[in-house]
Design an enzyme around this catalytic site. Structure first.
Site, PDB file in Angstrom:
ATOM      1  N   MET A  89      33.403  40.692  45.530  1.00 16.48           N
ATOM      2  CA  MET A  89      32.472  42.470  46.247  1.00 16.48           C
ATOM      3  C   MET A  89      33.601  42.554  45.489  1.00 16.48           C
ATOM      4  SD  MET A  89      31.619  41.645  50.353  1.00 16.48           S
ATOM      5  CE  MET A  89      32.953  41.655  51.349  1.00 16.48           C
ATOM      6  N   CYS A  90      35.217  43.055  45.616  1.00 21.82           N
ATOM      7  CA  CYS A  90      35.539  44.141  45.206  1.00 21.82           C
ATOM      8  C   CYS A  90      35.519  45.914  45.721  1.00 21.82           C
ATOM      9  CB  CYS A  90      35.332  44.826  43.328  1.00 21.82           C
ATOM     10  SG  CYS A  90      35.902  42.979  42.704  1.00 21.82           S
ATOM     11  N   GLY A  91      36.555  46.248  45.827  1.00 25.52           N
ATOM     12  CA  GLY A  91      36.179  47.571  46.432  1.00 25.52           C
ATOM     13  C   GLY A  91      36.402  48.455  45.868  1.00 25.52           C
ATOM     14  N   ARG A 141      37.381  43.481  50.803  1.00 23.54           N
ATOM     15  CA  ARG A 141      36.340  43.949  49.879  1.00 23.54           C
ATOM     16  C   ARG A 141      37.598  43.407  48.614  1.00 23.54           C
ATOM     17  NH1 ARG A 141      31.878  46.050  50.796  1.00 23.54           N
ATOM     18  NH2 ARG A 141      31.049  45.271  48.470  1.00 23.54           N
TER      19      ARG A 141
END
Lengths: 298, 227
Positions: free
Chosen positions: A1-3, A32
């Site tokens: 994911m990662c934000g 995230r």
């Protein structure tokens, strides 16, 4: 994911609140990416000085006596501001490269996170809230900033693998996605003399932009180049001394939402990250198009 | 009208409260305040209640809906009305990726624009978008109708089956095995009904119809390049 979050201010009156707003955005994106977090913040400039942000896993040892040792090595005045595991060194502009070499000798385990007139980068492993607290990001002012919460897919969960990545003066990049041709591109860029320190795919993306701009491309042209030369999924948000850019790959399966008002341009992986910004109810909110470059300059 | 403050009372409480309104309830109208882009608002409903969300939502709003009418007075994140079975979902603003994905039935109305992959793998749902849609919409669509008053992005209807696509504006490109088709009286009738139910001010005659050329239904080595 990662934000990913990003905030580029148009309204000067918001500048003292930049860190506060970015921190809220960053914490919202914790689910995230809870592995690590980081921010790049473009703050005040001192004429004729370059800021080097450095990081050490053993800060007491690394920063003790560093000011004097570096001043002696460079035969000039140096100032140091220590913030937790990071320190910002002010050196005369012409001495930045010399300072890097001296630091490598004086403190071999220390990492240079960024160098430039205004950029400072703070990043560590851990929950975004904790990372923001350690560096008191809320208290920081500036013209624009970029943040990242990481859920590691490429390379280890380490400080070195956290975003943002900076591979050129006052440049930084954060990424959500994964690149598939980063190994071959890393070899090519290294052959061309670009400094790449980690095994992380995102650092290659950052280095690619640096290399393009070193060869005369504008930020916009460099971002266009990613669509041709990088393979994989990516949302990139980049910062330069006076600019802020966004690009998504042609498949565009990683989420992105942008908002613009008279006061700011904001980026978030999700709309949730933007809900506390002033005037968001009346902002122009849109999803950036695939394979389309967006950028703003001061 | 029942009002539910999402920020104060939480998502789990909201969805369990709404899901409990089965048969005989007199609490048929609900208003959700402080949505603030939260995920999974009003999912899994299974009764003919009316839910209004004040403000924008995050992922999967009104997913798996049956019977309920959900209206969002804002924009929605990815996956609105995903796998909807019946009922109606109305979005006053824009929709992010894969709106109405895998929907089996019901009506999804988006008053603004929808982005990529709207109606991907739709299986009977009707989707009416007042604005534009992005790329790879209705990929592998199997049944139902996708109506677009604006323009469509790249690769509309790639590898589609028997779903129908009606587009008033331009189509940037058609996906593999998707072709323009004749608009016959029965299609005009379907479209007229959908436009009326979606509150869309457009004439059926202004639209073009697209659908499957049926060349990819069975593997044929001569079509290998089209896969």
């Amino acid at each position: 994911m990662c934000g990913i979050v990003g905030l580029f201010l148009k309204d000067k009156s918001l500048e003292p609140k930049l860190g506060d707003m970015l921190t809220d955005m960053l914490i919202t994106m914790t689910d995230r990416g809870p592995d690590s977090a980081g921010i790049a913040i473009y703050g005040s400039e001192m004429d004729g000085h370059t800021k080097l942000t450095v990081q050490s896993d053993v800060p007491e040892e690394a920063f003790d006596g560093l000011e004097g040792a570096l001043a002696e090595a460079l035969s000039t005045d140096v100032s140091i501001r220590v913030i937790d595991t990071h320190a910002v060194l002010d050196v005369p502009a012409g001495k930045a490269e010399e300072a890097r070499s001296a630091l490598a000798e004086l403190r071999p385990g220390m990492r240079v996170m960024s160098a430039g007139d205004t950029i400072e980068i703070y990043k560590e492993v851990g929950l975004p809230e904790k990372v923001a607290e350690r560096f008191d990001v809320r208290g920081m002012g500036g013209t624009h900033g970029i943040g990242h919460t990481r859920m590691a897919t490429e390379s280890a969960v380490t400080t070195e693998g956290a975003h943002p990545f900076s591979t050129g003066s006052d440049q930084c990049l954060v990424h959500n996605g994964s690149l598939s041709n980063h190994n071959s591109l890393r070899r090519k860029l290294r052959r061309d003399g670009v400094r790449i320190e980690s095994q992380n795919d995102t650092e290659v993306g950052a280095a690619y932009l640096t290399w393009k701009m070193q060869n005369g491309a504008t930020l916009g042209e460099a971002l266009e180049g990613t669509l041709e030369d990088l393979d994989g999924f990516f949302n990139f948000v980049v910062g330069t001394k006076d600019g802020f850019g966004v690009v998504r790959d042609p498949i565009a399966c990683k989420p992105a939402v942008m908002a613009e008002t008279d006061q700011y341009v904001a980026f978030g992986s999700e709309y949730r990250a933007l809900v506390n910004l002033p005037g968001i109810e009346d902002a122009r909110v849109w999803e950036p198009e695939p394979a389309t470059v967006y950028f703003w300059n001061h | 009208m029942q009002t539910y403050d999402l920020e104060a009372n939480g998502l789990r409480g909201l969805n369990s409260t709404l899901q409990e309104q089965n048969g005989g309830t007199n609490k048929t109208a609900w208003e959700i305040v402080n949505a603030k882009g939260s995920h999974a608002i009003a999912v899994g409903l299974n009764s003919p209640i009316e839910v209004t969300v004040k403000g924008s939502t995050g992922y999967y709003c009104a997913g798996m809906n049956q019977q309920a009418t959900v209206r969002v007075e804002g924009s929605v994140g990815p996956g609105v009305a995903e796998n909807m079975m019946s009922g109606t979902v109305i979005v006053e603003g824009d929709a992010s990726q894969y709106a109405g994905a895998t929907g089996h039935g019901g009506l999804l109305v988006i008053k603004g624009n929808a982005s990529s992959r709207c109606g991907i793998s739709m299986k009977g749902i009707d989707i009416v978008v007042h604005g534009n849609i992005g790329h790879m919409c209705a990929f592998m669509a199997q049944a139902g109708n996708l109506v677009v008053l604006g323009d469509a992005g790249d690769a509309l209807g790639d590898s589609c089956y028997e779903a129908r696509f009606f587009v008033r504006g331009s189509v940037k490109s058609l996906g593999a095995d998707c072709i323009e088709k004749e608009m016959r009286p029965e299609h005009i009738a379907i479209l007229k009904d959908l436009l009326a139910r979606a509150g869309a001010d457009a004439k059926p005659e202004e639209f073009k119809r697209y659908g499957s050329a049926r060349q990819l239904y069975n593997f044929d080595v001569d079509n290998a390049q089209a896969y």
